[in-house]
Scaffold this motif. Structure first.
Motif, PDB file in Angstrom:
ATOM      1  N   THR A 282       0.807  -1.222   0.000  1.00  0.00           N
ATOM      2  CA  THR A 282       0.000   0.000   0.000  1.00  0.00           C
ATOM      3  C   THR A 282       0.840   1.273   0.000  1.00  0.00           C
ATOM      4  OG1 THR A 282      -0.137  -0.114   2.416  1.00  0.00           O
ATOM      5  CG2 THR A 282      -1.935  -1.109   1.163  1.00  0.00           C
ATOM      6  N   GLY A 283       2.105   1.145   0.357  1.00  0.00           N
ATOM      7  CA  GLY A 283       2.936   2.345   0.406  1.00  0.00           C
ATOM      8  C   GLY A 283       3.536   2.734  -0.926  1.00  0.00           C
ATOM      9  N   ALA A 284       3.292   1.955  -1.966  1.00  0.00           N
ATOM     10  CA  ALA A 284       3.892   2.221  -3.270  1.00  0.00           C
ATOM     11  C   ALA A 284       3.334   3.509  -3.870  1.00  0.00           C
ATOM     12  CB  ALA A 284       3.646   1.058  -4.209  1.00  0.00           C
ATOM     13  N   ARG A 285       4.177   4.236  -4.574  1.00  0.00           N
ATOM     14  CA  ARG A 285       3.775   5.457  -5.245  1.00  0.00           C
ATOM     15  C   ARG A 285       4.358   5.466  -6.655  1.00  0.00           C
ATOM     16  NH1 ARG A 285       1.067   5.433  -1.472  1.00  0.00           N
ATOM     17  NH2 ARG A 285       0.586   7.057   0.059  1.00  0.00           N
ATOM     18  N   GLY A 286       3.599   6.022  -7.590  1.00  0.00           N
ATOM     19  CA  GLY A 286       4.115   6.184  -8.940  1.00  0.00           C
ATOM     20  C   GLY A 286       4.079   4.902  -9.752  1.00  0.00           C
ATOM     21  N   GLU A 287       4.681   4.970 -10.927  1.00  0.00           N
ATOM     22  CA  GLU A 287       4.694   3.859 -11.876  1.00  0.00           C
ATOM     23  C   GLU A 287       5.686   2.783 -11.451  1.00  0.00           C
ATOM     24  OE1 GLU A 287       3.230   3.450 -15.013  1.00  0.00           O
ATOM     25  OE2 GLU A 287       2.035   5.290 -14.970  1.00  0.00           O
ATOM     26  N   PRO A 288       5.283   1.492 -11.511  1.00  0.00           N
ATOM     27  CA  PRO A 288       6.287   0.444 -11.369  1.00  0.00           C
ATOM     28  C   PRO A 288       7.309   0.590 -12.494  1.00  0.00           C
ATOM     29  CG  PRO A 288       4.057  -0.455 -11.239  1.00  0.00           C
ATOM     30  CD  PRO A 288       3.926   0.963 -11.700  1.00  0.00           C
ATOM     31  N   GLU A 289       8.575   0.455 -12.164  1.00  0.00           N
ATOM     32  CA  GLU A 289       9.626   0.666 -13.155  1.00  0.00           C
ATOM     33  C   GLU A 289      10.534  -0.552 -13.237  1.00  0.00           C
ATOM     34  OE1 GLU A 289      11.628   4.186 -11.931  1.00  0.00           O
ATOM     35  OE2 GLU A 289      10.045   5.549 -12.620  1.00  0.00           O
TER      36      GLU A 289
ATOM     37  N   VAL B  93       4.855  -6.923 -13.723  1.00  0.00           N
ATOM     38  CA  VAL B  93       3.452  -6.577 -13.955  1.00  0.00           C
ATOM     39  C   VAL B  93       2.998  -7.108 -15.304  1.00  0.00           C
ATOM     40  CG1 VAL B  93       1.851  -4.663 -14.367  1.00  0.00           C
ATOM     41  CG2 VAL B  93       3.452  -4.560 -12.441  1.00  0.00           C
ATOM     42  N   GLN B  94       3.847  -6.930 -16.317  1.00  0.00           N
ATOM     43  CA  GLN B  94       3.514  -7.422 -17.652  1.00  0.00           C
ATOM     44  C   GLN B  94       3.356  -8.938 -17.658  1.00  0.00           C
ATOM     45  OE1 GLN B  94       2.360  -4.729 -19.197  1.00  0.00           O
ATOM     46  NE2 GLN B  94       3.438  -5.261 -21.076  1.00  0.00           N
ATOM     47  N   VAL B  95       4.213  -9.618 -16.921  1.00  0.00           N
ATOM     48  CA  VAL B  95       4.127 -11.081 -16.831  1.00  0.00           C
ATOM     49  C   VAL B  95       2.789 -11.488 -16.230  1.00  0.00           C
ATOM     50  CG1 VAL B  95       4.994 -13.063 -15.520  1.00  0.00           C
ATOM     51  CG2 VAL B  95       6.586 -11.618 -16.792  1.00  0.00           C
TER      52      VAL B  95
ATOM     53  N   HIS C 249      -3.163   2.781  -6.876  1.00  0.00           N
ATOM     54  CA  HIS C 249      -2.849   3.664  -5.754  1.00  0.00           C
ATOM     55  C   HIS C 249      -3.785   3.366  -4.590  1.00  0.00           C
ATOM     56  CE1 HIS C 249      -2.176   7.295  -3.401  1.00  0.00           C
ATOM     57  NE2 HIS C 249      -1.155   7.613  -4.190  1.00  0.00           N
ATOM     58  N   ALA C 250      -3.230   3.158  -3.416  1.00  0.00           N
ATOM     59  CA  ALA C 250      -4.015   2.737  -2.254  1.00  0.00           C
ATOM     60  C   ALA C 250      -5.033   3.780  -1.814  1.00  0.00           C
ATOM     61  CB  ALA C 250      -3.083   2.415  -1.085  1.00  0.00           C
ATOM     62  N   ASP C 251      -4.743   5.057  -2.012  1.00  0.00           N
ATOM     63  CA  ASP C 251      -5.615   6.118  -1.495  1.00  0.00           C
ATOM     64  C   ASP C 251      -6.612   6.639  -2.515  1.00  0.00           C
ATOM     65  OD1 ASP C 251      -4.089   5.857   0.754  1.00  0.00           O
ATOM     66  OD2 ASP C 251      -3.027   7.766   0.537  1.00  0.00           O
ATOM     67  N   THR C 252      -6.222   6.701  -3.781  1.00  0.00           N
ATOM     68  CA  THR C 252      -7.043   7.368  -4.791  1.00  0.00           C
ATOM     69  C   THR C 252      -7.674   6.436  -5.805  1.00  0.00           C
ATOM     70  OG1 THR C 252      -5.200   7.698  -6.337  1.00  0.00           O
ATOM     71  CG2 THR C 252      -5.522   9.372  -4.610  1.00  0.00           C
ATOM     72  N   GLY C 253      -7.174   5.190  -5.891  1.00  0.00           N
ATOM     73  CA  GLY C 253      -7.651   4.286  -6.924  1.00  0.00           C
ATOM     74  C   GLY C 253      -7.084   4.585  -8.290  1.00  0.00           C
ATOM     75  N   GLU C 254      -6.193   5.570  -8.394  1.00  0.00           N
ATOM     76  CA  GLU C 254      -5.542   5.826  -9.681  1.00  0.00           C
ATOM     77  C   GLU C 254      -4.678   4.624 -10.058  1.00  0.00           C
ATOM     78  OE1 GLU C 254      -4.790  10.570  -9.906  1.00  0.00           O
ATOM     79  OE2 GLU C 254      -3.608   9.496  -8.416  1.00  0.00           O
ATOM     80  N   ILE C 255      -4.509   4.413 -11.362  1.00  0.00           N
ATOM     81  CA  ILE C 255      -3.722   3.277 -11.812  1.00  0.00           C
ATOM     82  C   ILE C 255      -2.538   3.749 -12.633  1.00  0.00           C
ATOM     83  CG2 ILE C 255      -5.616   1.612 -11.775  1.00  0.00           C
ATOM     84  CD1 ILE C 255      -5.875   2.040 -14.804  1.00  0.00           C
ATOM     85  N   ALA C 256      -1.484   2.954 -12.568  1.00  0.00           N
ATOM     86  CA  ALA C 256      -0.320   3.191 -13.415  1.00  0.00           C
ATOM     87  C   ALA C 256      -0.680   2.849 -14.861  1.00  0.00           C
ATOM     88  CB  ALA C 256       0.850   2.328 -12.940  1.00  0.00           C
TER      89      ALA C 256
END
Length: 542
Positions: free
Chosen positions: A136-143, A150-152, A173-180
């Motif tokens: 839940t603490g992740a922020r931004g795009e997985p890189e 993620v692709q796998v 995103h844990a707080d907003t539901g936004e997606i990468a």
């Protein structure tokens, strides 16, 4: 049930550990074990199944390592990869990594995409794949390597593998539901302690799949004691709010509702609101409408009564209706203002005068809200309690805030404006958020896309008004009304599907929704409440 942000979840973890309720190691053990139990409830025994577990180096990866150990103990064929350097695994996650390797499982250290692909290709097919990459603490795009993982998981999902996300799908995103740009699309998400806001806010909600909440023994009192918690509406909690009916009840004792609205072309709105009030339990419902429309409403309504009122030349309610309306309002328990009212200048002025001079609770919807565009200060001077039920367009007209901005801050926007207007605000949408003037908020999980039809809001207005008339406080009436309204829509969709679902179908299902809640309340008084499960829709391809 609390609905938390990532920061609130960290506070719960810390309070639990520092308060001596459980160690971090024990919390991780319970989380991983709970994942496997949830998987077996959904998919059956894991004996002999081929399971791929992809872990990050943080605590979410530690949860995945625990799950892998429990899967191995149940006879699954488990293959585990930790993305990155094993030396970065520390603390409780390292303890569980050592426990896992002690069982004989080789944990692959994945340093690049080639090693990741070799692990995935080690079996022709995978039955299950676990996403334990980021928490839940992740922020931004997985890189980098995480983006490749993620692709796998997306590719495996497309091929028929069931993907299980631990706590939250990576990229949501844990707080907003936004997606990468690319996010894991889960069939099942197993979260720990409390659901997160991002599980229920779109677009992230569409990537969660079925949601199960695992009790890991958190000290939830650390947040429950705060004055303004955000809650997820659950069937058990909403059933507890349902008004009890006295065996000596009569039509006046269970609530008198006055619906004010109607205009040429919009008679259906006031009829739906009035019918919904009766279907939601009110005993006596009247509809105050322009006099020339009385015959039309007499045909539409049977059990509900009509009150022809002075009208304008355009056949909308006139300002001359104010005195007779106020006289009728004095005999009612609640006023539902706005369905079909029109935006005629005189009808809008009448709405503002009613709000200013009526001391009864008011449920204000549709053109009743539009009447306050540029006049929102008047809402705060009204003597009666108010429930405002705007959709995003109406909220934009009232606040001047762009609908996209409101949508991005759906929960907090509802809370802030409820406090500013000193009113209950029901911000309609997916999900609908009900906020109190004191800053509380309830997020609603019921309802379906088939309810995106004209008149659904009028049904909701009538339902909320009926619950206030039966004695509930406005905030409780609003959140129960929202839940029951969505549940009625779900029941109707279960019978006829989402395509072609009409507001009248949800209206007729309202008694069934309330009956289901009443039965649940009776069962809950005898036995412990069943585990709550939420089942958001499967994500679209992205």
């Amino acid at each position: 049930m609390l609905l938390v942000t990532a920061e609130e979840m960290r506070l719960l973890d810390r309070a639990t550990i520092e308060g001596g309720h459980a160690s971090g190691e024990a919390l991780m053990e319970r989380a991983g074990a709970g994942v496997v139990e949830a998987m077996e409830r959904r998919y059956g025994p894991t004996l002999g199944l081929r399971v791929l577990v992809l872990c990050g180096t943080g605590n979410n990866g530690g949860d995945g390592l625990v799950a892998a150990r429990h899967l191995r103990a149940r006879g699954a064929e488990v293959h585990v990869g930790v993305l990155g350097d094993h030396t970065r695994v520390r603390g409780e996650a390292l303890v569980h990594l050592d426990r896992l390797t002690a069982t004989g499982i080789t944990v692959a250290s994945i340093a690049d995409e080639d090693e990741l692909e070799r692990l995935v290709a080690s079996r022709d097919e995978w039955d299950l794949a676990l996403d334990a990459l980021l928490g839940t603490g992740a922020r931004g795009e997985p890189e980098g390597l995480l983006a490749a993982a993620v692709q796998v998981l997306r590719r495996l999902d497309d091929g028929g593998t069931h993907v299980i996300a631990l706590d939250l799908p990576t990229g949501v995103h844990a707080d907003t539901g936004e997606i990468a740009r690319r996010a894991v699309r889960a069939d099942l998400t197993v979260t720990f302690g409390c659901p997160k806001r991002g599980h229920f806010l779109y677009p992230g909600r569409a990537f969660v799949g079925a949601l199960e909440v695992v009790d890991i023994g958190l000290a939830t009192g650390a947040l429950a004691a705060t004055p303004t918690p955000v809650s997820l509406a659950t069937a058990t909690a909403m059933a507890a709010l349902l008004p009890a009916r006295d065996p000596r009840a009569h039509k006046s004792s269970v609530g008198r509702v006055l619906v004010v609205g109607g205009s040429v072309g919009l008679t259906g709105a006031v009829a739906l609101a009035a019918r919904a009030a009766l279907r939601a339990g009110a005993g006596y419902v009247q509809a105050a409408i322009p006099s020339s429309l009385n015959d039309v409403l007499e045909v539409k309504l049977t059990e509900e009564m009509t009150l022809p009122m002075p009208e304008t030349a355009e056949r909308t309610l006139a300002i001359a209706a104010l005195e007779p309306l106020l006289a009728r309002a004095a005999q009612a328990d609640v006023i539902a203002l706005g369905p079909g009212l029109s935006r005629h200048r005189e009808a809008a002025e009448l709405a503002r005068r009613v709000v200013a001079e009526c001391d009864r609770p008011l449920v204000i919807d549709a053109d009743g809200l539009n009447a306050f565009e540029g006049h929102t200060d008047a809402l705060m001077r009204a003597p009666g309690a108010r429930v405002l039920t705007p959709h995003l367009g109406e909220m934009h007209r009232l606040t001047g805030v762009d609908p996209g901005t409101l949508e991005a801050r759906r929960i907090d926007a509802a809370r802030e404006w409820a406090q500013r207007w000193r009113s209950v605000v029901v911000l309609k949408g997916a999900p609908t958020v009900t906020a109190s003037p004191e800053g509380q908020a309830t997020v609603n999980p019921t309802g379906n896309p088939g309810m995106a039809t004209a008149g659904m809001g009028d049904v909701l207005t009538g339902a909320i008004a009926a619950l206030i008339a039966q004695g509930l406080a406005p905030y409780d009436a609003a959140r129960l009304g929202v839940y029951a309204h969505g549940m009625a829509g779900d029941l109707a969709a279960g019978e006829m599907g989402q395509y072609g679902l009409a507001a009248g179908d949800a209206l007729e299902s309202l008694p069934l929704a309330l009956l289901a809640l009443a039965r649940l309340r009776a069962e809950s008084a005898e036995t412990p409440a069943p585990a709550e499960r939420a089942r958001p829709e499967r994500a679209p391809a992205r």
